[in-house]
Design an enzyme around this catalytic site. Sequence first.
Site, PDB file in Angstrom:
ATOM      1  N   ARG A  72     -77.349  12.852 -24.653  1.00  0.00           N
ATOM      2  CA  ARG A  72     -77.591  14.301 -24.676  1.00  0.00           C
ATOM      3  C   ARG A  72     -78.893  14.655 -23.963  1.00  0.00           C
ATOM      4  O   ARG A  72     -78.977  15.684 -23.292  1.00  0.00           O
ATOM      5  CB  ARG A  72     -77.582  14.810 -26.120  1.00  0.00           C
ATOM      6  N   GLN A 103     -80.408  27.621 -32.161  1.00  0.00           N
ATOM      7  CA  GLN A 103     -79.906  26.406 -32.824  1.00  0.00           C
ATOM      8  C   GLN A 103     -79.846  25.258 -31.823  1.00  0.00           C
ATOM      9  O   GLN A 103     -79.508  24.140 -32.176  1.00  0.00           O
ATOM     10  CB  GLN A 103     -78.499  26.664 -33.375  1.00  0.00           C
ATOM     11  N   HIS A 121     -82.982  23.993 -35.239  1.00  0.00           N
ATOM     12  CA  HIS A 121     -82.423  22.649 -35.421  1.00  0.00           C
ATOM     13  C   HIS A 121     -83.243  21.587 -34.692  1.00  0.00           C
ATOM     14  O   HIS A 121     -82.740  20.510 -34.398  1.00  0.00           O
ATOM     15  CB  HIS A 121     -80.954  22.615 -34.966  1.00  0.00           C
ATOM     16  N   CYS A 150     -91.814   3.164 -32.815  1.00  0.00           N
ATOM     17  CA  CYS A 150     -93.174   3.694 -32.887  1.00  0.00           C
ATOM     18  C   CYS A 150     -94.154   2.533 -32.690  1.00  0.00           C
ATOM     19  O   CYS A 150     -93.794   1.371 -32.903  1.00  0.00           O
ATOM     20  CB  CYS A 150     -93.347   4.321 -34.273  1.00  0.00           C
TER      21      CYS A 150
HETATM   22  P1  OAD Z   1     -70.410  25.704 -31.665  1.00  0.00           P
HETATM   23  O1  OAD Z   1     -69.883  24.663 -30.729  1.00  0.00           O
HETATM   24  O2  OAD Z   1     -70.009  25.629 -33.090  1.00  0.00           O
HETATM   25  O3  OAD Z   1     -69.966  27.149 -31.134  1.00  0.00           O
HETATM   26  C1  OAD Z   1     -70.154  27.514 -29.790  1.00  0.00           C
HETATM   27  C2  OAD Z   1     -69.757  28.972 -29.642  1.00  0.00           C
HETATM   28  O4  OAD Z   1     -70.029  29.341 -28.290  1.00  0.00           O
HETATM   29  C3  OAD Z   1     -68.278  29.273 -29.885  1.00  0.00           C
HETATM   30  O5  OAD Z   1     -68.165  30.403 -30.746  1.00  0.00           O
HETATM   31  C4  OAD Z   1     -67.744  29.600 -28.488  1.00  0.00           C
HETATM   32  O6  OAD Z   1     -66.709  30.599 -28.527  1.00  0.00           O
HETATM   33  C5  OAD Z   1     -68.976  30.143 -27.827  1.00  0.00           C
HETATM   34  N1  OAD Z   1     -68.994  30.033 -26.364  1.00  0.00           N
HETATM   35  C6  OAD Z   1     -68.390  29.120 -25.571  1.00  0.00           C
HETATM   36  N2  OAD Z   1     -68.670  29.345 -24.278  1.00  0.00           N
HETATM   37  C7  OAD Z   1     -69.484  30.433 -24.239  1.00  0.00           C
HETATM   38  C8  OAD Z   1     -70.128  31.167 -23.203  1.00  0.00           C
HETATM   39  N3  OAD Z   1     -69.995  30.819 -21.930  1.00  0.00           N
HETATM   40  N4  OAD Z   1     -70.880  32.232 -23.549  1.00  0.00           N
HETATM   41  C9  OAD Z   1     -71.032  32.607 -24.843  1.00  0.00           C
HETATM   42  N5  OAD Z   1     -70.446  31.948 -25.858  1.00  0.00           N
HETATM   43  C10 OAD Z   1     -69.688  30.883 -25.571  1.00  0.00           C
HETATM   44  O7  OAD Z   1     -72.003  25.725 -31.479  1.00  0.00           O
HETATM   45  P2  OAD Z   1     -73.115  26.299 -32.475  1.00  0.00           P
HETATM   46  O8  OAD Z   1     -72.674  27.547 -33.119  1.00  0.00           O
HETATM   47  O9  OAD Z   1     -74.395  26.293 -31.724  1.00  0.00           O
HETATM   48  O10 OAD Z   1     -75.908  21.370 -35.323  1.00  0.00           O
HETATM   49  O11 OAD Z   1     -73.165  25.150 -33.557  1.00  0.00           O
HETATM   50  C11 OAD Z   1     -74.118  25.226 -34.582  1.00  0.00           C
HETATM   51  C12 OAD Z   1     -74.592  23.854 -34.939  1.00  0.00           C
HETATM   52  O12 OAD Z   1     -73.477  23.006 -35.212  1.00  0.00           O
HETATM   53  C13 OAD Z   1     -75.316  23.120 -33.816  1.00  0.00           C
HETATM   54  O13 OAD Z   1     -76.684  23.457 -33.763  1.00  0.00           O
HETATM   55  C14 OAD Z   1     -75.111  21.679 -34.168  1.00  0.00           C
HETATM   56  C15 OAD Z   1     -73.646  21.750 -34.502  1.00  0.00           C
HETATM   57  O14 OAD Z   1     -73.122  20.745 -35.269  1.00  0.00           O
HETATM   58  C16 OAD Z   1     -76.260  20.083 -35.581  1.00  0.00           C
HETATM   59  O15 OAD Z   1     -76.031  19.151 -34.825  1.00  0.00           O
HETATM   60  C17 OAD Z   1     -76.976  19.928 -36.866  1.00  0.00           C
END
Ligand code: OAD
Length: 252
Positions: A72, A103, A121, A150
């Site tokens: 990543r 996030q 996050h 470390c």
């Molecule tokens: P998700 O993968 O859950 O959601 C991504 C969102 O982006 C979805 O609702 C898509 O519809 C939207 N999307 C896709 N392409 C897009 C674009 N071009 N423009 C705008 N929106 C778009 O990602 P997060 O909500 O960030 O945490 O996930 C939250 C957390 O879950 C992350 O921080 C991570 C993950 O597991 C950890 O790893 C702890």
Amino acid sequence: MTFARPSSRLLDLLRGDEPVLVLTGAGISAESGLATFRGPGGIWEGHEPGSLATPEAFARDPLTVWRFYAWRRARALAARPNAAHEAIAALERRSGEFLLATQNVDGLHARAGSRRVVELHGTLWRLRCSADGSEREDLREDLGPLPPRCACGALLRPAVVWFGEALPAEAFGSAIRAAERARLVLVIGTSGLVHPAASIPVAASRSGAWVVEINPESTPLSEIADERLAGPAAGVLPAVLEAAFGAQEAHR
Ligand code: OAD
């Protein structure tokens, strides 16, 4: 491409000097080529979060967890901020009270010029000693042999928040305070499924903010959104700023 037109309420709020809060998720970096987590082609489609993003997984198999985070880091380093990251940085420059709560751990907001950012996050670009919790910045492309250690000999871990861990208290506290003061909240590219981050726009809505969701898909947060602009963030956001400020002024 044309998108739903922003409401006059949204344009007035952008032009005014009321407090603004922006919440972003993985979708804002999709057009930089970084995969989101959920949905087709998402990171969690091919990988089990429980084996890659929990403290238990790290204790059991630090090498596998580190291979995931090294991949990543390499992807994020090769990526560039897109027009949506840049539009948020431009909005911050013309705003008075402003906070961006993300996030995302990819660092693309800072690279686009955002300054008032809290990383709910954590970040890929800091490493934490698993023995004493001390942190250091590490922007290297090649971390050397994995898992990195470390100077004290203990394993280093990425300074990200894993499932089952608390969010950094200061970052989350700032986001909640900003939510309670904001008059305008932009919720961009998040599925709204992960808490407590997803509770931030809910708190803002309860305090009377105008909540705008920018996402091609609807989400559980669509219910509390006052306005939805359906489409990819890198198309919608610059178009909204141009509607508010004119094509010349919008990107300053
Ligand atoms: P998700 O993968 O859950 O959601 C991504 C969102 O982006 C979805 O609702 C898509 O519809 C939207 N999307 C896709 N392409 C897009 C674009 N071009 N423009 C705008 N929106 C778009 O990602 P997060 O909500 O960030 O945490 O996930 C939250 C957390 O879950 C992350 O921080 C991570 C993950 O597991 C950890 O790893 C702890």
